[in-house]
Design a protein around this motif. Structure first.
Motif, PDB file in Angstrom:
ATOM      1  N   ASP A  61       0.855  -1.183   0.000  1.00 53.61           N
ATOM      2  CA  ASP A  61       0.000   0.000   0.000  1.00 53.61           C
ATOM      3  C   ASP A  61       0.893   1.236   0.000  1.00 53.61           C
ATOM      4  OD1 ASP A  61      -1.869   1.937   0.265  1.00 53.61           O
ATOM      5  OD2 ASP A  61      -2.720   1.221   2.152  1.00 53.61           O
ATOM      6  N   LEU A  62       1.055   1.817  -1.186  1.00 53.27           N
ATOM      7  CA  LEU A  62       1.963   2.951  -1.333  1.00 53.27           C
ATOM      8  C   LEU A  62       1.209   4.259  -1.555  1.00 53.27           C
ATOM      9  CD1 LEU A  62       4.700   1.270  -3.551  1.00 53.27           C
ATOM     10  CD2 LEU A  62       4.790   1.720  -1.090  1.00 53.27           C
ATOM     11  N   GLY A  63       0.036   4.341  -0.985  1.00 58.28           N
ATOM     12  CA  GLY A  63      -0.744   5.570  -1.114  1.00 58.28           C
ATOM     13  C   GLY A  63      -1.344   5.699  -2.491  1.00 58.28           C
ATOM     14  N   THR A  64      -0.710   6.467  -3.362  1.00 59.37           N
ATOM     15  CA  THR A  64      -1.243   6.679  -4.710  1.00 59.37           C
ATOM     16  C   THR A  64      -0.838   5.574  -5.677  1.00 59.37           C
ATOM     17  OG1 THR A  64       0.683   8.023  -5.298  1.00 59.37           O
ATOM     18  CG2 THR A  64      -1.252   9.178  -4.423  1.00 59.37           C
ATOM     19  N   GLY A  65       0.004   4.663  -5.275  1.00 59.87           N
ATOM     20  CA  GLY A  65       0.472   3.612  -6.172  1.00 59.87           C
ATOM     21  C   GLY A  65       0.338   2.243  -5.538  1.00 59.87           C
ATOM     22  N   SER A  66       0.662   1.227  -6.298  1.00 61.78           N
ATOM     23  CA  SER A  66       0.538  -0.160  -5.865  1.00 61.78           C
ATOM     24  C   SER A  66       1.896  -0.841  -5.844  1.00 61.78           C
ATOM     25  CB  SER A  66      -0.400  -0.918  -6.812  1.00 61.78           C
ATOM     26  OG  SER A  66      -0.257  -2.310  -6.658  1.00 61.78           O
ATOM     27  N   GLY A  67       2.221  -1.461  -4.722  1.00 59.37           N
ATOM     28  CA  GLY A  67       3.454  -2.228  -4.640  1.00 59.37           C
ATOM     29  C   GLY A  67       3.440  -3.444  -5.539  1.00 59.37           C
ATOM     30  N   VAL A  68       2.258  -3.979  -5.803  1.00 54.92           N
ATOM     31  CA  VAL A  68       2.148  -5.123  -6.718  1.00 54.92           C
ATOM     32  C   VAL A  68       2.542  -4.703  -8.127  1.00 54.92           C
ATOM     33  CG1 VAL A  68       0.553  -6.745  -7.806  1.00 54.92           C
ATOM     34  CG2 VAL A  68       0.422  -6.341  -5.347  1.00 54.92           C
ATOM     35  N   GLU A  69       2.024  -3.563  -8.578  1.00 53.01           N
ATOM     36  CA  GLU A  69       2.378  -3.082  -9.909  1.00 53.01           C
ATOM     37  C   GLU A  69       3.856  -2.738 -10.000  1.00 53.01           C
ATOM     38  OE1 GLU A  69       0.327  -2.732 -12.900  1.00 53.01           O
ATOM     39  OE2 GLU A  69      -0.474  -4.290 -11.590  1.00 53.01           O
ATOM     40  N   ALA A  70       4.391  -2.139  -8.945  1.00 51.79           N
ATOM     41  CA  ALA A  70       5.824  -1.840  -8.932  1.00 51.79           C
ATOM     42  C   ALA A  70       6.642  -3.121  -8.994  1.00 51.79           C
ATOM     43  CB  ALA A  70       6.181  -1.035  -7.684  1.00 51.79           C
ATOM     44  N   THR A  71       6.204  -4.133  -8.253  1.00 57.03           N
ATOM     45  CA  THR A  71       6.890  -5.432  -8.282  1.00 57.03           C
ATOM     46  C   THR A  71       6.888  -6.018  -9.678  1.00 57.03           C
ATOM     47  OG1 THR A  71       6.389  -5.949  -5.961  1.00 57.03           O
ATOM     48  CG2 THR A  71       6.766  -7.811  -7.432  1.00 57.03           C
ATOM     49  N   ARG A  72       5.728  -5.996 -10.318  1.00 58.59           N
ATOM     50  CA  ARG A  72       5.617  -6.575 -11.658  1.00 58.59           C
ATOM     51  C   ARG A  72       6.550  -5.863 -12.640  1.00 58.59           C
ATOM     52  NH1 ARG A  72       0.706  -6.306 -11.906  1.00 58.59           N
ATOM     53  NH2 ARG A  72       0.218  -8.458 -11.401  1.00 58.59           N
ATOM     54  N   GLU A  73       6.589  -4.542 -12.565  1.00 60.61           N
ATOM     55  CA  GLU A  73       7.420  -3.783 -13.493  1.00 60.61           C
ATOM     56  C   GLU A  73       8.907  -4.023 -13.227  1.00 60.61           C
ATOM     57  OE1 GLU A  73       8.558  -1.220 -16.561  1.00 60.61           O
ATOM     58  OE2 GLU A  73       6.720  -2.340 -16.124  1.00 60.61           O
ATOM     59  N   ILE A  74       9.286  -4.067 -11.962  1.00 61.59           N
ATOM     60  CA  ILE A  74      10.697  -4.293 -11.630  1.00 61.59           C
ATOM     61  C   ILE A  74      11.143  -5.669 -12.087  1.00 61.59           C
ATOM     62  CG2 ILE A  74      12.296  -4.653  -9.704  1.00 61.59           C
ATOM     63  CD1 ILE A  74      10.699  -2.411  -8.229  1.00 61.59           C
ATOM     64  N   VAL A  75      10.332  -6.685 -11.814  1.00 65.37           N
ATOM     65  CA  VAL A  75      10.690  -8.050 -12.212  1.00 65.37           C
ATOM     66  C   VAL A  75      10.730  -8.185 -13.729  1.00 65.37           C
ATOM     67  CG1 VAL A  75       9.907 -10.446 -12.156  1.00 65.37           C
ATOM     68  CG2 VAL A  75       9.854  -9.076 -10.072  1.00 65.37           C
ATOM     69  N   ARG A  76       9.823  -7.483 -14.411  1.00 61.68           N
ATOM     70  CA  ARG A  76       9.802  -7.546 -15.878  1.00 61.68           C
ATOM     71  C   ARG A  76      11.099  -7.008 -16.478  1.00 61.68           C
ATOM     72  NH1 ARG A  76       8.909  -4.412 -20.197  1.00 61.68           N
ATOM     73  NH2 ARG A  76       8.675  -2.536 -18.923  1.00 61.68           N
ATOM     74  N   VAL A  77      11.596  -5.911 -15.920  1.00 58.34           N
ATOM     75  CA  VAL A  77      12.775  -5.257 -16.477  1.00 58.34           C
ATOM     76  C   VAL A  77      14.066  -5.796 -15.876  1.00 58.34           C
ATOM     77  CG1 VAL A  77      13.925  -3.031 -16.811  1.00 58.34           C
ATOM     78  CG2 VAL A  77      11.425  -3.169 -16.900  1.00 58.34           C
ATOM     79  N   HIS A  78      14.038  -6.148 -14.600  1.00 56.36           N
ATOM     80  CA  HIS A  78      15.243  -6.601 -13.897  1.00 56.36           C
ATOM     81  C   HIS A  78      14.949  -7.959 -13.241  1.00 56.36           C
ATOM     82  CE1 HIS A  78      16.544  -2.444 -14.437  1.00 56.36           C
ATOM     83  NE2 HIS A  78      15.436  -2.056 -13.835  1.00 56.36           N
ATOM     84  N   ALA A  79      15.002  -9.005 -14.041  1.00 57.27           N
ATOM     85  CA  ALA A  79      14.566 -10.322 -13.588  1.00 57.27           C
ATOM     86  C   ALA A  79      15.387 -10.857 -12.421  1.00 57.27           C
ATOM     87  CB  ALA A  79      14.619 -11.310 -14.752  1.00 57.27           C
TER      88      ALA A  79
END
Length: 218
Positions: A61-79
């Motif tokens: 719970d990052l207020g205006t953003g989602s840690g799940v979405e951040a996780t998905r993007e980070i893993v996608r780019v930096h496996a």
């Protein structure tokens, strides 16, 4: 012999007091270095790209953003970057969404210093480590996912199918966002993409088609 290097960690949490405390704990550990901090999802993605850590400690719970979405993007780019979720959210939806997004570890806030250290080192080593309070539920989920048969709408991604199932259950976008730990905008984009892929004109018709294929049922 080359000396082992320090584990590089980024801490992502929108609560400054918790973030400061986590940084202090990590820096007290042997051969662990905090190389960055972030307070929201967008900043997390940017800091990880700049520092390339071994492990990211991620709140959901990052207020205006989602840690799940951040996780998905980070893993996608930096496996190779390992994501360790540390959150107050102990519900099934948050846990499973994190696993699907690519997190390797999941702890509830309140975990002991020893548990956090063990999880950080395990995730850095490519292992999966879940807190005892969520491990059993995760095992049940993962076992079940391996035994499922052919899924409807093969043209959809797993996440799109998940959103469609919740649409078929009659949930509005705001409720779906809460259940999947996403932003309302992200859910709205998913629904639009599903409508486009399936060639359906509106939400009512989408619900009917999804239910005809078995989605939306308990």
């Amino acid at each position: 012999m080359t000396a082992a290097r320090d584990l590089r960690v980024v801490v992502v949490d929108d609560h400054p007091v918790f973030r400061i405390g986590m940084v202090a704990l990590l820096e007290s550990l042997d051969r662990v270095e905090v190389v960055g901090q972030a307070a929201d999802a967008e900043e997390a993605v940017r800091v990880v790209a700049e520092t390339l850590p071994d492990v990211v400690i991620m709140d959901l719970d990052l207020g205006t953003g989602s840690g799940v979405e951040a996780t998905r993007e980070i893993v996608r780019v930096h496996a190779k970057v390992g994501i360790l979720v540390v959150t107050m959210l102990g519900d099934d939806d948050s846990l499973f969404a994190s696993i699907r997004a690519g997190a390797r570890g999941y702890l509830l806030k309140g975990a002991s210093a020893a548990e956090i250290e063990r999880a950080v080192r395990a995730v850095a080593n490519g292992e999966v480590l879940l807190g005892s309070q969520v491990a059993r539920r995760a095992a049940t989920y993962l076992t079940g996912s391996r035994t499922k048969g052919v899924r409807p709408f093969p043209e959809l991604t797993d996440r799109e199918r998940e959103v469609l199932d919740l649409v078929a259950r009659g949930f509005d976008n705001a409720t779906i966002a809460r259940r999947l730990v996403l932003s309302n905008k992200t859910v709205r984009n998913y629904v639009y993409g599903i409508l486009t892929k399936l060639g359906v004109e509106g939400r009512p018709q989408l619900v009917i088609r999804a239910r005809d294929e078995g989605l939306g049922a308990d």
